[in-house]
Scaffold this motif. Sequence first.
Motif, PDB file in Angstrom:
ATOM      1  N   MET A  82       0.964  -0.784   0.248  1.00 49.65           N
ATOM      2  CA  MET A  82       0.179   0.016  -0.271  1.00 49.65           C
ATOM      3  C   MET A  82       0.029   1.303   0.213  1.00 49.65           C
ATOM      4  O   MET A  82       0.984   2.544  -0.503  1.00 49.65           O
ATOM      5  CB  MET A  82      -1.141   0.239   1.219  1.00 49.65           C
ATOM      6  CG  MET A  82      -1.782  -1.415   1.395  1.00 49.65           C
ATOM      7  SD  MET A  82      -2.906  -1.077   2.541  1.00 49.65           S
ATOM      8  CE  MET A  82      -4.305   0.201   1.966  1.00 49.65           C
ATOM      9  N   GLU A  83       2.317   1.286   0.903  1.00 49.08           N
ATOM     10  CA  GLU A  83       2.587   2.274   0.677  1.00 49.08           C
ATOM     11  C   GLU A  83       4.056   2.651  -0.644  1.00 49.08           C
ATOM     12  O   GLU A  83       3.276   3.494  -0.517  1.00 49.08           O
ATOM     13  CB  GLU A  83       3.700   2.281   1.898  1.00 49.08           C
ATOM     14  CG  GLU A  83       2.919   2.406   3.233  1.00 49.08           C
ATOM     15  CD  GLU A  83       4.304   2.352   4.284  1.00 49.08           C
ATOM     16  OE1 GLU A  83       5.196   1.530   3.796  1.00 49.08           O
ATOM     17  OE2 GLU A  83       3.051   2.466   5.689  1.00 49.08           O
ATOM     18  N   GLU A  84       4.585   1.928  -1.325  1.00 43.64           N
ATOM     19  CA  GLU A  84       4.807   1.696  -2.596  1.00 43.64           C
ATOM     20  C   GLU A  84       3.428   2.544  -2.935  1.00 43.64           C
ATOM     21  O   GLU A  84       3.834   3.324  -4.677  1.00 43.64           O
ATOM     22  CB  GLU A  84       5.238   0.242  -2.925  1.00 43.64           C
ATOM     23  CG  GLU A  84       5.863   0.418  -3.897  1.00 43.64           C
ATOM     24  CD  GLU A  84       5.577  -1.149  -4.178  1.00 43.64           C
ATOM     25  OE1 GLU A  84       5.723  -1.948  -4.728  1.00 43.64           O
ATOM     26  OE2 GLU A  84       6.781  -0.934  -6.140  1.00 43.64           O
ATOM     27  N   ALA A  85       1.836   1.424  -3.414  1.00 43.30           N
ATOM     28  CA  ALA A  85       0.890   1.943  -3.770  1.00 43.30           C
ATOM     29  C   ALA A  85       0.907   3.661  -4.137  1.00 43.30           C
ATOM     30  O   ALA A  85       0.637   4.649  -5.234  1.00 43.30           O
ATOM     31  CB  ALA A  85      -0.035   1.558  -3.916  1.00 43.30           C
ATOM     32  N   ALA A  86       0.633   4.059  -2.556  1.00 49.56           N
ATOM     33  CA  ALA A  86       0.739   5.657  -2.440  1.00 49.56           C
ATOM     34  C   ALA A  86       1.330   6.248  -2.674  1.00 49.56           C
ATOM     35  O   ALA A  86       1.204   7.547  -3.410  1.00 49.56           O
ATOM     36  CB  ALA A  86       0.541   5.230  -0.889  1.00 49.56           C
ATOM     37  N   SER A  87       3.040   5.970  -2.773  1.00 50.25           N
ATOM     38  CA  SER A  87       4.591   6.801  -2.895  1.00 50.25           C
ATOM     39  C   SER A  87       3.933   7.195  -4.919  1.00 50.25           C
ATOM     40  O   SER A  87       4.216   8.471  -5.420  1.00 50.25           O
ATOM     41  CB  SER A  87       5.316   5.809  -2.502  1.00 50.25           C
ATOM     42  OG  SER A  87       5.668   5.240  -3.614  1.00 50.25           O
ATOM     43  N   LEU A  88       3.641   6.091  -5.370  1.00 48.51           N
ATOM     44  CA  LEU A  88       3.696   6.561  -6.831  1.00 48.51           C
ATOM     45  C   LEU A  88       2.410   7.681  -7.210  1.00 48.51           C
ATOM     46  O   LEU A  88       2.638   8.334  -8.789  1.00 48.51           O
ATOM     47  CB  LEU A  88       3.329   5.206  -7.737  1.00 48.51           C
ATOM     48  CG  LEU A  88       4.176   4.056  -7.640  1.00 48.51           C
ATOM     49  CD1 LEU A  88       3.693   2.672  -8.048  1.00 48.51           C
ATOM     50  CD2 LEU A  88       5.430   4.754  -8.465  1.00 48.51           C
TER      51      LEU A  88
END
Lengths: 254, 254
Positions: B141-147
């Motif tokens: 989720m954090e990876e997706a949020a950063s994108l």
Amino acid sequence: MRRMALWAMYDGTQFSGYQVQPGKRTVQSEIERALATLHKGTEIRIHSSGRTDTGVHARGQVIHFDTTLQIPVERWPKAINSCLADDVRIIEAAVVPDDFHSRYDAIQKEYHYRVLIEQKPDVWKRNTTYHFPFPLNYPKMEEAASLLMGTHDFSSFCASNTSVKDKVRTLSRVSVELVGDELVFKLVGNGFLYNMVRIIVGTLLEVGVEKREPSSMSYILQKKDRSLAGKTAPGNGLFLRKVYYNNDIFSENY
Amino acid sequence: MRRMALWAMYDGTQFSGYQVQPGKRTVQSEIERALATLHKGTEIRIHSSGRTDTGVHARGQVIHFDTTLQIPVERWPKAINSCLADDVRIIEAAVVPDDFHSRYDAIQKEYHYRVLIEQKPDVWKRNTTYHFPFPLNYPKMEEAASLLMGTHDFSSFCASNTSVKDKVRTLSRVSVELVGDELVFKLVGNGFLYNMVRIIVGTLLEVGVEKREPSSMSYILQKKDRSLAGKTAPGNGLFLRKVYYNNDIFSENY
């Protein structure tokens, strides 16, 4: 026929208390209506560990009833909840011995009372806290609280219109904790008189604002006179947190 | 005549959103009604930093209006609040320059979205959180949020019935935090399209349950197609947390 116990949680805001009252929305009548639906119209009488007043909440109310339905125990919460509005939820169900009684078998009860001490109001806490934005003397409140612990006649901390004769109760905990922008009072005892938690909290807050001394607690208890104690704090800050029995009824710690 | 700004807080549960709608209880109409009472019946039009939908909350909504009343600035909140129901409160008032505009002068907005991830429901959080009791993969989720951070055309994350032409916005923060039994999404940006926060949260939760990969965010953005993003998360978990201006309007940090 088997006896079931339910662990119920409710937001008391939209209820006229727990007990059935004609024409009013109460917790008991909502749950009994849900159970009647599941029992195809047969009336089911439920019994709780005790009533709660209008606006008072419960995180761990315990209720029992008898049923002939053969629903597996783990399916009961979902079945009942599907017939209830979302301000009351059954968290867990358990099969209990035929002679179990949610009220008579309770050995201790725990109540929490939440006070919002922040200067600013908080719209989301308006129904679950008592807003009391005044400077408080914590050591004095703690001293007063400790004087209420133990076995006493709590007549002075009981609504004066009560019919109960024996007003001796034992409190094993009366604590005051600062949690974020709230002050949380936690009381555990073998029984509570009508409005007892709310009158104790109202009195301790008067100690907090230095309207009365901690030492006055002993005098108030001794005089058995409701008029000597403080105001009854409003119902919306009060939560029935947990009911204790000799044996754990539910699998989960709550 | 002087221009006033109000810091308003409201529980969106009982409102049909912010904007005036005939026959509906809305935040704007309640505040305008309160101001009309204070102005002895004269209609006062208010302007906010932006609307909020049905069930959506605001902790830091900013509103402006013009008045000829000579009430001292510190008395305004109490005066207005005395004409309002308790699910909407004015926290602070300030005199602002005559050309101040709560919407056009806003440089950033901050939204929070609260998700209850506990297995058990919580009756007191039913109106302020989205109950989503499923295992979540936080790193994904954090990876997706950063994108999603930075400047993008957010057409894919905007309700398809919007008339706004330019859908390029800049997000300076998209974070996911675990706070007790809640997951709190925090988004800060120079502007938000209709339903943008709720669609982003819905999509990130789908990444969390591994229904889609973090890397798909770039593809979704690029395609400018609403149907590629996830479901719109419900309004009750959404809070307009704060509106930022070049100069601080209110004395208190909020």
